[in-house]
Design a protein around this motif. Structure first.
Motif, mmCIF file in Angstrom:
data_model
loop_
_atom_site.group_PDB
_atom_site.id
_atom_site.type_symbol
_atom_site.label_atom_id
_atom_site.label_comp_id
_atom_site.label_asym_id
_atom_site.label_seq_id
_atom_site.Cartn_x
_atom_site.Cartn_y
_atom_site.Cartn_z
ATOM 1 N N UNK A 118 1.162 -1.400 -0.221
ATOM 2 C CA UNK A 118 0.254 -0.057 -0.316
ATOM 3 C C UNK A 118 0.619 1.245 0.079
ATOM 4 N N UNK A 119 2.030 0.777 0.401
ATOM 5 C CA UNK A 119 3.129 2.386 0.225
ATOM 6 C C UNK A 119 4.711 1.910 0.491
ATOM 7 N N UNK A 120 5.189 2.965 1.103
ATOM 8 C CA UNK A 120 6.226 2.444 1.371
ATOM 9 C C UNK A 120 6.630 4.011 2.061
ATOM 10 N N UNK A 121 7.707 4.100 3.293
ATOM 11 C CA UNK A 121 8.152 5.124 4.120
ATOM 12 C C UNK A 121 9.030 5.284 4.267
ATOM 13 N N UNK A 122 9.187 6.008 5.321
ATOM 14 C CA UNK A 122 10.818 6.260 5.998
ATOM 15 C C UNK A 122 10.930 6.798 7.213
ATOM 16 N N UNK A 123 11.050 7.079 8.057
ATOM 17 C CA UNK A 123 10.994 7.555 9.473
ATOM 18 C C UNK A 123 12.049 8.154 9.588
ATOM 19 N N UNK A 124 12.702 9.471 10.465
ATOM 20 C CA UNK A 124 13.886 9.511 11.329
ATOM 21 C C UNK A 124 13.739 10.886 12.317
ATOM 22 N N UNK A 125 14.515 9.769 13.323
ATOM 23 C CA UNK A 125 13.806 10.390 14.383
ATOM 24 C C UNK A 125 15.847 11.183 15.131
ATOM 25 N N UNK A 126 14.855 12.158 15.436
ATOM 26 C CA UNK A 126 16.951 12.545 15.907
ATOM 27 C C UNK A 126 17.302 12.862 17.123
ATOM 28 N N UNK A 127 18.797 12.361 17.080
ATOM 29 C CA UNK A 127 19.579 12.920 18.551
ATOM 30 C C UNK A 127 19.029 14.027 19.196
ATOM 31 N N UNK A 181 10.771 13.382 11.813
ATOM 32 C CA UNK A 181 9.866 13.523 10.602
ATOM 33 C C UNK A 181 9.835 12.206 9.759
ATOM 34 N N UNK A 182 8.810 11.905 8.691
ATOM 35 C CA UNK A 182 9.127 11.336 7.814
ATOM 36 C C UNK A 182 8.033 11.410 6.718
ATOM 37 N N UNK A 183 8.552 10.261 5.739
ATOM 38 C CA UNK A 183 7.972 10.769 4.266
ATOM 39 C C UNK A 183 7.267 9.498 4.114
ATOM 40 N N UNK A 184 6.273 8.851 2.904
ATOM 41 C CA UNK A 184 5.758 7.907 2.770
ATOM 42 C C UNK A 184 5.271 8.683 1.745
ATOM 43 N N UNK A 185 5.104 6.799 1.024
ATOM 44 C CA UNK A 185 5.055 6.757 -0.924
ATOM 45 C C UNK A 185 3.941 6.261 -0.619
ATOM 46 N N UNK A 200 9.862 9.039 -8.854
ATOM 47 C CA UNK A 200 10.910 10.164 -8.689
ATOM 48 C C UNK A 200 10.889 10.743 -7.605
ATOM 49 N N UNK A 201 12.062 10.914 -6.443
ATOM 50 C CA UNK A 201 12.761 11.493 -5.763
ATOM 51 C C UNK A 201 12.543 12.986 -6.021
ATOM 52 N N UNK A 202 12.479 13.404 -6.638
ATOM 53 C CA UNK A 202 12.125 14.808 -7.470
ATOM 54 C C UNK A 202 10.789 15.508 -7.032
ATOM 55 N N UNK A 203 10.013 14.051 -7.125
ATOM 56 C CA UNK A 203 9.172 15.087 -7.436
ATOM 57 C C UNK A 203 8.621 14.344 -5.979
ATOM 58 N N UNK A 204 8.573 13.525 -5.166
ATOM 59 C CA UNK A 204 8.349 12.997 -3.900
ATOM 60 C C UNK A 204 8.945 14.490 -3.137
ATOM 61 N N UNK A 218 15.408 7.958 -0.685
ATOM 62 C CA UNK A 218 15.573 5.804 -0.842
ATOM 63 C C UNK A 218 13.911 5.450 -0.942
ATOM 64 N N UNK A 219 12.751 6.634 -0.770
ATOM 65 C CA UNK A 219 11.206 5.895 -0.359
ATOM 66 C C UNK A 219 11.702 5.898 -2.197
ATOM 67 N N UNK A 220 11.619 6.864 -3.556
ATOM 68 C CA UNK A 220 11.621 6.264 -4.577
ATOM 69 C C UNK A 220 12.784 5.544 -5.345
#
Length: 420
Positions: A259-268, A351-355, A326-330, A287-289
């Motif tokens: 249904x989707x692909x995504x990644x999240x980053x938790x900051x130090x 912060x997270x991004x999901x396609x 394409x990463x540019x569009x995401x 990464x997602x692209x």
């Protein structure tokens, strides 16, 4: 109310007659930790935690760490307090996907009726493999033996007549075991469990059932349907009542689509600089692209998740004018969404991004008339370089490390969100 499904009754043998039990659920034991132990055998027998360094959440915990109360999705600070002697390792999701592919290749040798539901688990319908490979339990033993021999990681297998019961059986077989629930034992097996073991009973619904004195699957099964409808709603009440009596008509779906692909980053350290957050989004978009292209799918929508330092969490999404890989569009969509979010003075913790809204790349994707073919060529060329030299073989210039990069990345691949 007890939330654990691993009662003594559930762990005992439920018989040997596997006729009609053609559904297998294969679940890798503490998968991320098991993979890490392949590369760090000196850590065997010690409490190990994957993910959750400094902040964030635990991605996986060894059974030794679980004895101290550590579990996945637990805040890192809590895990370290419970088990300060644990070895904490950063997640390496490229490595986990690599081993996952090897595991799924073993399963694919059994039957094409294979439904991968996450990076570390899958359902199989082995009805068509019985004449070639033997009984369902014989096939389950073969799977466990071959997965261990070829990949080095352990797998637990549940054998039953339905997906729901097979998944529960694999849970009770852990660690590194096999459990058959014969057809005639299905209802007794289920009725020995706490109600929280049923698929669809989460924390909130479990608390509601507990307030009404329903603590076991057997109690739920014997609760009149009208009462369940009032407690949980008609749809949820009906579904749980059916599961409590072993009725699950879902078939193993070999045509499973992510249904989707995504990644999240938790900051130090919490980030207050919007440009720094945009750099994170750019990396996440690439990464997602790359994963979209590897899975040969296109995304029709982009979503971001922003968690403030006080844990306030916001989600925003945008439907793209045309599907893309394409990463540019995401990134453009994610940056526009982030522009509409106020960055608090205390900063952003995650912060997270999901396609989302993924579509098969070979079906019905019409490029725009003014599409620049060089954009796609550049990103696909990057895929080739990464395949040969690793994930950091080539990066956009704006993502090259700088001296002031102090945040640390913690990426988590979620169920049904990772194409591998």
């Amino acid at each position: 109310m007890s939330r654990s499904p691993r009662s003594a009754a559930a762990r005992r043998s439920w018989g040997e007659d596997d006729s009609g039990c053609t559904v297998l659920h294969v679940d890798m034991d503490a998968f991320f930790v098991s993979v890490e132990l392949l590369d760090h055998p000196e850590l065997r027998g010690r409490p190990v935690i994957v993910g959750g360094q400094r902040r964030g959440v635990v991605a996986a915990a060894s059974y030794e760490a679980r004895e101290f109360g550590v579990h996945s999705a637990m805040p890192a600070t809590r895990a370290r307090a419970l088990c300060p002697q644990a070895v904490v390792l950063p997640g390496r999701h490229d490595r986990y996907r690599e081993v996952s592919r090897e595991v799924m290749a073993v399963l694919a040798e059994v039957t094409p009726e294979l439904e991968q539901v996450s990076i570390d688990e899958a359902f199989l319908d082995v009805a068509g493999a019985i004449r070639r490979m033997g009984s369902p339990t014989a096939i389950a033993r073969w799977i466990r033996r071959e997965v261990r021999r070829r990949t080095g990681v352990p797998a637990s297998v549940g054998v039953a007549g339905s997906k729901h019961v097979a998944k529960l059986a694999s849970t009770h077989a852990k660690p590194d075991g096999l459990l058959l629930v014969p057809l005639e034992a299905t209802v007794p097996f289920l009725h020995a469990l706490p109600v929280g073991a049923l698929w669809g009973v989460g924390e909130k619904s479990g608390e509601i059932l507990d307030r009404h004195g329903i603590e076991t699957v057997e109690q739920l099964a014997h609760t009149p349907l009208p009462q369940l409808h009032r407690i949980l709603g008609v749809a949820a009440g009906q579904r749980l009542h059916e599961l409590a009596w072993g009725h699950d008509e879902r078939k193993v779906s070999a045509a499973h689509t992510e249904k989707s692909v995504g990644t999240e980053s938790t900051f130090g350290e919490d980030i207050t600089d919007r440009r720094a957050l945009e750099r994170v989004l750019l990396r996440q978009a690439h990464e997602c692209a790359a994963r979209l292209r590897a899975g040969r799918v296109f995304a029709g929508r982009v979503a971001i998740k922003v968690r403030h330092a006080d844990f306030t969490t916001l989600s925003r999404s945008h439907t793209l004018p045309a599907p893309t890989d394409l990463a540019q569009d995401l990134y453009a969509a994610g940056r526009d969404l982030l522009a509409g979010v106020e960055i608090p003075a205390a900063g952003v913790r995650l912060l997270g991004l999901r396609a989302e809204r993924l579509a098969d790349g070979g079906v019905g994707i019409q490029p725009a008339l003014d599409e620049d073919p060089h954009r796609a060529q550049a990103e696909r060329a990057m895929d080739g370089v990464r395949a040969r030299f690793g994930s950091r073989g080539v990066l956009p210039a704006t993502l090259l490390p700088t001296g002031d990069q102090r945040h640390r990345r913690s990426t988590t691949a979620t169920n049904r969100g990772d194409i591998s």
